[in-house]
Design an enzyme around this catalytic site. Structure first.
Site, mmCIF file in Angstrom:
data_model
loop_
_atom_site.group_PDB
_atom_site.id
_atom_site.type_symbol
_atom_site.label_atom_id
_atom_site.label_comp_id
_atom_site.label_asym_id
_atom_site.label_seq_id
_atom_site.Cartn_x
_atom_site.Cartn_y
_atom_site.Cartn_z
ATOM 1 N N ARG A 30 0.792 -1.225 0.000
ATOM 2 C CA ARG A 30 0.000 0.000 0.000
ATOM 3 C C ARG A 30 0.826 1.278 0.000
ATOM 4 N NH1 ARG A 30 -4.604 0.546 4.471
ATOM 5 N NH2 ARG A 30 -4.882 -1.599 3.759
ATOM 6 N N HIS A 76 -7.832 -3.542 -7.209
ATOM 7 C CA HIS A 76 -7.545 -2.812 -5.963
ATOM 8 C C HIS A 76 -8.797 -2.766 -5.079
ATOM 9 C CE1 HIS A 76 -4.687 -0.327 -3.770
ATOM 10 N NE2 HIS A 76 -5.647 0.545 -3.512
ATOM 11 N N TYR A 120 -17.388 13.722 -12.990
ATOM 12 C CA TYR A 120 -17.285 14.879 -13.879
ATOM 13 C C TYR A 120 -15.984 14.890 -14.692
ATOM 14 C CZ TYR A 120 -21.055 16.694 -10.930
ATOM 15 O OH TYR A 120 -22.228 16.858 -10.255
#
Length: 746
Positions: A30, A76, A120
C-alpha cells in the site's frame, strides 16, 4: 461445538503476529513504492487498468469514474477515494515532475482546491506513460500475479524504462516507517543512469555532476547545496528550499515584493496559510512595512504581491518572511522504497543500480522472447522458400492425398502410402521430403497468390530481415555492452522527447538574518479590567484619566514598551507577555482578552497578581498558598525567556492565593476561611528558590484554608472589613509563624 476446532494460543503472541502481518501488508502492498518502477500498488494498478481499457494518449478521454470502478473491481479492493486520489495526483504537473495521466476537467490546483468528483472528470494515459511505462507489457518482460480474487492477472511491476522513483519522487506513510523522495529532472536522471552504466565504480560525488539535486515542479531555490552529497550518499537528510522573490519598484518610493515561485512544501492550503501568516506578522507588530497583500496567481503561474510602505527595507522584510513563514522551508528526504521484496533506504547510487539491473532484466526477457519469435519465423520462411522450389511436387502431393493428415505426413516424414502420383519419380522425391511441423502447417495454409514472382522475392527479403534480427538479438543477449547500448539509446530517446529545463535553482545561501528595527524605549501604563481585557496607554492619557483608570481596572502599573508583563496564577504558573504583544490604544479602547496574548487559561487557573518585569526584578516576592505554605523569592528568578514557567512548587490540592512584592512591609497577616487571624514578622519567612515548596505559615483546622494575606507596616494603621466588622490589623496580637492564630468573633 467440536473442541478439536478450537485453537489455543497466547493473546500476546496472536497480537504480535497479527500486527506484523498488518504492518507488512501496509508496507509492501500500500504505502511504499517499488524502486524498479517508482509506483505504489494503487498507481500501478490504475495505470495497468487504463492500459487494459485501451485509454491511450491518442484516443478519447474516458470518465474517471469508469477507470476507478474498473480498477477497484479488478485489482484494488479498497475505497474508491484512494484510487481517485492517486489518479488525481498523477495528473497534477505541480506535484509531479512528469505527470503520468492526462486529465480533462477540474483536477485541482496548486492553491489547494480539490478535484471535481470523479463523475465529472475524464482521463487518459500520457504518451510517455504508454511508451516508457507500459510499452513492453505485451512482450512478457515482467511477471504477472493473480489479483485479489484470482479471477484476473496483474503485473507485479511495470516495465518502466526510466528511473521513475527519482523523476517523480514519492511520499508515503507506512507502519513504523515513511518515504519522502523529492522529484528530479528527467534529463539529469537519465544522464546519471548512463554514467553509472558506463562506470559502475562511479562515486556519488561524480554522479552529482549529472544529477545536480532535486528539481521541484514549483521551482524555487535549494539553499544548502553542500549538504546534498551527504543526502544522496545516505538517502536521508533535509533539503532547505526557498520561494523565488522579485522586487518591483513603484512610483513614490514604494516597493512591491512579488513571490513568483513557492517552496514545494507550500503546495495546497499552505499558500493561504502563508497569506494569513504575513497578516499575522502585521497584527502582532513584527513588521509595520506592509500596506497590502494580494494573491494574483493564475493558470500562468504563482504571483503573490506584497505592497510595502514608502522607504521600507524590502530585503530585510523578505528575510523576515524567510524566518517567520514557510517561504523558506525544509523538505525531509528519506529515500525508502521496496527493493528485493523488502523496504530499504537507499542512496543515489543504490537506486540507480536497482534501476539498471531492472533494465537489463527486462531487456534480457524482451530479447529472448523476440529471438524465439524470429527463430520461429525463420523456420517457417525457410520452409516456404524450400517449398517454392519444389512447388510442382507439393501440388501433386496435395492433389493425390485423401486428407490433410496424409499430405502433412508426406511433407514431414516422407510417407507416400495412399498418395496418387502421376510420375514414379515424384513418389521417389516425395519420400525424401523432411519439412518440420511448423513448416508443413505453413505450406498447407499457404495461398496460391504467394506463388507470384514478386511475392516470392518479398518472402526472400523478409527472410533476410529475419536473419538480420536474429543476429542482432543474439548479439544483444550475448554481449552486455550491446544490451547496454540499446538501453542507452532508448534513454536518449526519452530524454529528447520528454525532458524539460531545470526549474529549481541549486546554490549555497547563507541563513536569512532579519534585523529588527530598534524601538525607542518609552514608558507606558498597563491596564486590565475585571473582565480580563488588557491594553497599554501612554502616561499622559493615564494622568488625564487617573481616577477612572484606577477604579475601573483590576491591575494598573507602569511598564516599558520593550519589557514584559508577569502574570502569576493560582496554579503556581508564571506567564510572561511581551508589552509589544499587548494592544496599545486610547484610554476608552476595549483592549484584548489576556487569554489571547498569553498562555494563561482562564478555565484552569485564576490570576493572582500581575506586575511588570522591571518592578519584579528589584524586589523580593512573597508567596502564600491555601494550605498555608509561605516563602520569599528573589524577583530576579522570574526574569525568564520562556512564555510559561512554574513560579512555585505546590503540594497536592494546593493553590496560590497571594503573590506580593515586598518593599517596606514589616509584618504579614494570614486570614483563614473559618476566621482565624495570625500576625507575625516577615523576617520569619525564609527566602527560597522558586522551585521550593516553602514553610508552613499557620496551623489549620481539618477543613480550614488560608483565604487572604495582608502585608502591613507597623507605623501605618491598616484596617479591613471582615463580615461587616472593621478589623485593625495593627492591633492584632503578634504571634509566631506556624501557630494557630486568634479567631475573630463577629
Amino acid at each position: 461445538m467440536d473442541d478439536s476446532r478450537i485453537i489455543k494460543t497466547e493473546y500476546s503472541e496472536e497480537m504480535q503476529k497479527s500486527f506484523i502481518d498488518y504492518a507488512m501488508s501496509v508496507i509492501i502492498a500500500r504505502a511504499l513504492p517499488d524502486v524498479r518502477d517508482g509506483l505504489k500498488p494503487v498507481q500501478r494498478r490504475t495505470l495497468y487498468d487504463m492500459y487494459e481499457l485501451g485509454i491511450r494518449y491518442d484516443r478519447p478521454y474516458r470518465k474517471s469514474a469508469r477507470i476507478v470502478g474498473d480498477t477497484m473491481g479488478k485489482y484494488h479492493p479498497h475505497g474508491d477515494s484512494s484510487i481517485y486520489d492517486a489518479l488525481v495526483v498523477m495528473t497534477q504537473d505541480f506535484k509531479r515532475g512528469l505527470p503520468l495521466v492526462d486529465g480533462h476537467g477540474n483536477f485541482g490546483n496548486i492553491e489547494g482546491d480539490g478535484a471535481a468528483a470523479m463523475r465529472y472528470t475524464e482521463a487518459r494515459l500520457q504518451r510517455v506513460t504508454q511508451e516508457a511505462f507500459l510499452g513492453d507489457l505485451d512482450k512478457d518482460v515482467v511477471d504477472f500475479v493473480p489479483n485479489f480474487d484470482e479471477t484476473e492477472k496483474e503485473p507485479a511491476v511495470l516495465p518502466v524504462k526510466i528511473p521513475n522513483f527519482l523523476v517523480n519522487g514519492s511520499e508515503g506513510i507506512a507502519v513504523g516507517m515513511a518515504t519522502s523522495t523529492p522529484p528530479h529532472n528527467l534529463g539529469e536522471v537519465i544522464d546519471a543512469m548512463k554514467a553509472y552504466m558506463q562506470n559502475e565504480d562511479i562515486t556519488t560525488k561524480e554522479l552529482m555532476r549529472y544529477l545536480k539535486g532535486p528539481d521541484f515542479p514549483t521551482g524555487g531555490i535549494v539553499t544548502n547545496k553542500d549538504d546534498l552529497q551527504g543526502i544522496y550518499e545516505t538517502g536521508v537528510g533535509k533539503v532547505r528550499i526557498r520561494g523565488k522573490v522579485e522586487f518591483e519598484k513603484l512610483k513614490g518610493g514604494k516597493t512591491n515584493v512579488v513571490i513568483t515561485e513557492i517552496p514545494y512544501t507550500m503546495i495546497g492550503m499552505n499558500i493561504s496559510k502563508f497569506l494569513s501568516d504575513v497578516a499575522g506578522l502585521v497584527e502582532t507588530k513584527k513588521t509595520m512595512d506592509v500596506v497590502d497583500i494580494s494573491n494574483q496567481s493564475s493558470k500562468e503561474g504563482i504571483r503573490i504581491v506584497i505592497e510595502l510602505r514608502k522607504d521600507a527595507d524590502a530585503e530585510n522584510f523578505v528575510n523576515l518572511l524567510y524566518k517567520k513563514t514557510r517561504l523558506e522551508d525544509t523538505f525531509g528526504v528519506n529515500m525508502l522504497a521496496i527493493c528485493g521484496g523488502r523496504p530499504e533506504t537507499m542512496g543515489l547510487k543504490a537506486i540507480l543500480k536497482a534501476n539498471v539491473d531492472f533494465q537489463f532484466q527486462i531487456a534480457t526477457r524482451k530479447y529472448n522472447n523476440l529471438l524465439a519469435k524470429e527463430l520461429e519465423r525463420k523456420e517457417v520462411q525457410e520452409g516456404l522458400i524450400k517449398a517454392c522450389n519444389v512447388i510442382d511436387l507439393i501440388i501433386e502431393i496435395l492433389r493425390g492425398s485423401k486428407d490433410r493428415n496424409m499430405a502433412k505426413a508426406c511433407l514431414v516424414e516422407g510417407k507416400t502410402e495412399g498418395i496418387k502420383f502421376k510420375l514414379k519419380e515424384s513418389r521417389i522425391m516425395a519420400a525424401q521430403l523432411s519439412f518440420t511441423e511448423k513448416q508443413a502447417n505453413a505450406i498447407l495454409e499457404m495461398r496460391l497468390y504467394k506463388l507470384i514472382g514478386l511475392e516470392i522475392e518479398a518472402l526472400i527479403k523478409e527472410h533476410e530481415e529475419t536473419m538480420a534480427n536474429i543476429y542482432r538479438y543474439e548479439d544483444i543477449l550475448e554481449r552486455r555492452s550491446s544490451m547496454a547500448q540499446v538501453i542507452i539509446n532508448e534513454l536518449d530517446g526519452y530524454k529528447k522527447l520528454y525532458s524539460q529545463k531545470r526549474r529549481t535553482v541549486i546554490e549555497n545561501v547563507e541563513e536569512a538574518v532579519y534585523r529588527e528595527k530598534e524601538v525607542e524605549e518609552t514608558e507606558l501604563i498597563f491596564l486590565m479590567d475585571r473582565f480580563g481585557y488588557a491594553k497599554t496607554i501612554d502616561s499622559a492619557a493615564y494622568e488625564r484619566n487617573r481616577e477612572a483608570a484606577d477604579t475601573e481596572n483590576r491591575f494598573v502599573f507602569p511598564c516599558k514598551n520593550t519589557g514584559k508583563v508577569c502574570l502569576f496564577t493560582s496554579a503556581g504558573q508564571l506567564h510572561t507577555i511581551k508589552v509589544m504583544d499587548i494592544p496599545f490604544g486610547k484610554f476608552r479602547d476595549k483592549g484584548m482578552p489576556i487569554d489571547n496574548i498569553s498562555n494563561y487559561d482562564s478555565k484552569k487557573e485564576e490570576i493572582v497578581y500581575m506586575t511588570s518585569q522591571t518592578q519584579l526584578n528589584l524586589r523580593r516576592v512573597a508567596f502564600v498558598t491555601a494550605q498555608s505554605m509561605l516563602k520569599l523569592v528573589d524577583g530576579g528568578e522570574f526574569d525568564v525567556s520562556k512564555r510559561t514557567v512554574a513560579a512555585t512548587r505546590l503540594g497536592e490540592d494546593d493553590s496560590v492565593i497571594s503573590v506580593m512584592p515586598i518593599e517596606e512591609q514589616s509584618s504579614i497577616v494570614l486570614q483563614t476561611r473559618e476566621g482565624y487571624f495570625l500576625k507575625f514578622p516577615l523576617e520569619e519567612i525564609p527566602e527560597k528558590k522558586k522551585a521550593a515548596l516553602g514553610v508552613r505559615g499557620m496551623k489549620l483546622g481539618a477543613r480550614d484554608a488560608v483565604e487572604n494575606a495582608y502585608y502591613i507596616q507597623n507605623t501605618v494603621e491598616t484596617a479591613i472589613e471582615y463580615k461587616g466588622k472593621t478589623v485593625i490589623l495593627n492591633n492584632l496580637k503578634p504571634g509566631k509563624r506556624d501557630s494557630k492564630g486568634t479567631k475573630i468573633r463577629v
